[in-house]
Design a protein around this motif. Structure first.
Motif, PDB file in Angstrom:
ATOM      1  N   GLY A 148       0.819  -1.196   0.000  1.00 19.61           N
ATOM      2  CA  GLY A 148       0.000   0.000   0.000  1.00 19.61           C
ATOM      3  C   GLY A 148       0.859   1.254   0.000  1.00 19.61           C
ATOM      4  O   GLY A 148       1.724   1.420   0.848  1.00 19.61           O
ATOM      5  N   ILE A 149       0.629   2.147  -0.957  1.00 23.14           N
ATOM      6  CA  ILE A 149       1.395   3.395  -1.056  1.00 23.14           C
ATOM      7  C   ILE A 149       0.439   4.570  -0.852  1.00 23.14           C
ATOM      8  O   ILE A 149      -0.575   4.681  -1.546  1.00 23.14           O
ATOM      9  CB  ILE A 149       2.108   3.500  -2.408  1.00 23.14           C
ATOM     10  N   LEU A 171      10.283   3.413  -4.292  1.00 26.39           N
ATOM     11  CA  LEU A 171      11.241   3.737  -3.247  1.00 26.39           C
ATOM     12  C   LEU A 171      10.706   4.951  -2.505  1.00 26.39           C
ATOM     13  O   LEU A 171      10.330   5.956  -3.123  1.00 26.39           O
ATOM     14  CB  LEU A 171      12.612   4.056  -3.844  1.00 26.39           C
ATOM     15  N   VAL A 172      10.646   4.849  -1.174  1.00 20.95           N
ATOM     16  CA  VAL A 172      10.058   5.895  -0.344  1.00 20.95           C
ATOM     17  C   VAL A 172      11.102   6.404   0.633  1.00 20.95           C
ATOM     18  O   VAL A 172      11.850   5.620   1.233  1.00 20.95           O
ATOM     19  CB  VAL A 172       8.816   5.355   0.404  1.00 20.95           C
ATOM     20  N   GLU A 183       9.311   5.749  -8.592  1.00 18.73           N
ATOM     21  CA  GLU A 183       8.454   4.586  -8.763  1.00 18.73           C
ATOM     22  C   GLU A 183       9.299   3.380  -9.177  1.00 18.73           C
ATOM     23  O   GLU A 183      10.349   3.525  -9.817  1.00 18.73           O
ATOM     24  CB  GLU A 183       7.388   4.852  -9.827  1.00 18.73           C
ATOM     25  N   LEU A 184       8.823   2.201  -8.831  1.00 20.10           N
ATOM     26  CA  LEU A 184       9.451   0.960  -9.283  1.00 20.10           C
ATOM     27  C   LEU A 184       8.479   0.255 -10.227  1.00 20.10           C
ATOM     28  O   LEU A 184       7.345  -0.042  -9.835  1.00 20.10           O
ATOM     29  CB  LEU A 184       9.757   0.042  -8.101  1.00 20.10           C
ATOM     30  N   ALA A 231      17.207  -4.322 -14.900  1.00 18.79           N
ATOM     31  CA  ALA A 231      18.301  -5.175 -14.432  1.00 18.79           C
ATOM     32  C   ALA A 231      18.954  -4.570 -13.192  1.00 18.79           C
ATOM     33  O   ALA A 231      19.295  -5.285 -12.233  1.00 18.79           O
ATOM     34  CB  ALA A 231      19.320  -5.372 -15.543  1.00 18.79           C
ATOM     35  N   LYS A 232      19.084  -3.238 -13.172  1.00 15.16           N
ATOM     36  CA  LYS A 232      19.711  -2.581 -12.021  1.00 15.16           C
ATOM     37  C   LYS A 232      18.850  -2.714 -10.780  1.00 15.16           C
ATOM     38  O   LYS A 232      19.358  -3.014  -9.685  1.00 15.16           O
ATOM     39  CB  LYS A 232      19.956  -1.105 -12.339  1.00 15.16           C
ATOM     40  N   ASP A 233      17.536  -2.521 -10.920  1.00 16.49           N
ATOM     41  CA  ASP A 233      16.652  -2.664  -9.763  1.00 16.49           C
ATOM     42  C   ASP A 233      16.600  -4.106  -9.282  1.00 16.49           C
ATOM     43  O   ASP A 233      16.508  -4.367  -8.075  1.00 16.49           O
ATOM     44  CB  ASP A 233      15.243  -2.174 -10.101  1.00 16.49           C
TER      45      ASP A 233
END
Length: 282
Positions: free
Chosen positions: A35-36, A53-54, A74-75, A81-83
């Protein structure tokens, strides 16, 4: 007639909404899958399932209320690939951006809010009394790409003529060769006037994922679904949460010493409170 239902569990990094996640990255940002809280018109706050990411310095409201998270970025659902290679870490103590006042283990750790501890990469958590020759099994970085593979299914069956219920979970894509526990969220744990500490889903509440990340769990709980409005309604179970244990420890009648990302990390749960169709009796 037996009353039974199966549920798909959602992969997550989140327990309650504060702290926003039970997982951080090496930059000290919450890695949120769950939940965001986002700002809407007229000062309203909407909570919607997502990935981001928060920032750890997001506004912290009183327990039971929400404020917009400060989103670093945001994700996407399809990780880059980096994430996917992002190394996951515990939360430090005192917990950042946390308004949960319940003591998780009142007998074992009665004064948890005085403890100071840094964030650790999951594979470098200082397990108490561990010696290198003991053979720790989690020795490589745990990444976001690995974490998001988790899947689970839970079947609930009312048993013993309605005085108990059986809970059977099967899980895949977990962190291999590591300790998991299962936590019950009861309605009383969400009480804004004074939450109680979450409880184990049976005791012992542990299982170990095998070398391929598979696991299973079974528990029979007495009277888990008191009728709404009854004197025992606060004991009603509303969620089933699978926790990865970064310190590879279980805690008897508590789910952790500090909880909420310091030593327990939610990986699978129902996305919203559930089990409303069930009612049991003493």
């Amino acid at each position: 007639m037996t009353h039974s239902r199966s549920y798909e569990l959602s992969m997550t990094t989140q327990g309650p909404l504060y702290p926003p996640s039970e997982v951080m990255n090496a930059d000290g940002h919450f890695v949120v899958i769950g939940g965001i809280n986002r700002a809407r018109s007229a000062g309203e706050v909407a909570t919607e399932w997502g990935r981001a990411l928060v920032a750890a310095d997001s506004v912290l409201p009183p327990f039971g209320t929400n404020a917009p998270y400060r989103i670093v970025r945001e994700l996407p659902s399809a990780l880059s690939a980096k994430d996917a290679e992002m190394v996951l870490c515990t939360l430090p103590l005192p917990l950042p951006c946390s308004n949960y006042t319940a003591v998780m283990a009142p007998e074992q750790q009665p004064d948890p809010f005085s403890v100071v501890r840094p964030s650790h990469p999951f594979h470098q958590v200082p397990i108490p009394d561990l010696q290198p020759e003991d053979g720790p099994k989690v020795t490589e970085p745990v990444t976001l790409g690995q974490w998001v593979k988790a899947r689970g299914r839970l079947t609930v069956t009312v048993a013993e003529e309605g005085t108990a219920a059986d809970f059977r979970g099967t899980f895949h894509g977990l962190i291999p060769n590591s300790l998991y526990t299962v936590m019950a969220i009861r309605r009383r744990d969400l009480d804004p006037d004074g939450p109680s500490h979450p409880s184990p889903f049976g005791v012992p509440n542990v299982f170990v994922a095998d070398e391929e990340g598979n696991g299973s769990y079974y528990a029979r709980l007495p009277h888990p679904f008191p009728a709404p409005g009854s004197p025992a309604a606060g004991n009603r179970i509303v969620n089933f949460v699978v926790l990865w244990m970064s310190y590879q420890m279980s805690y008897g009648g508590a789910v952790g010493h500090h909880g909420l990302g310091s030593d327990i990390h939610a990986q699978l749960r129902l996305p919203t409170p559930g089990f409303g169709e069930f009612v049991t009796h003493p």
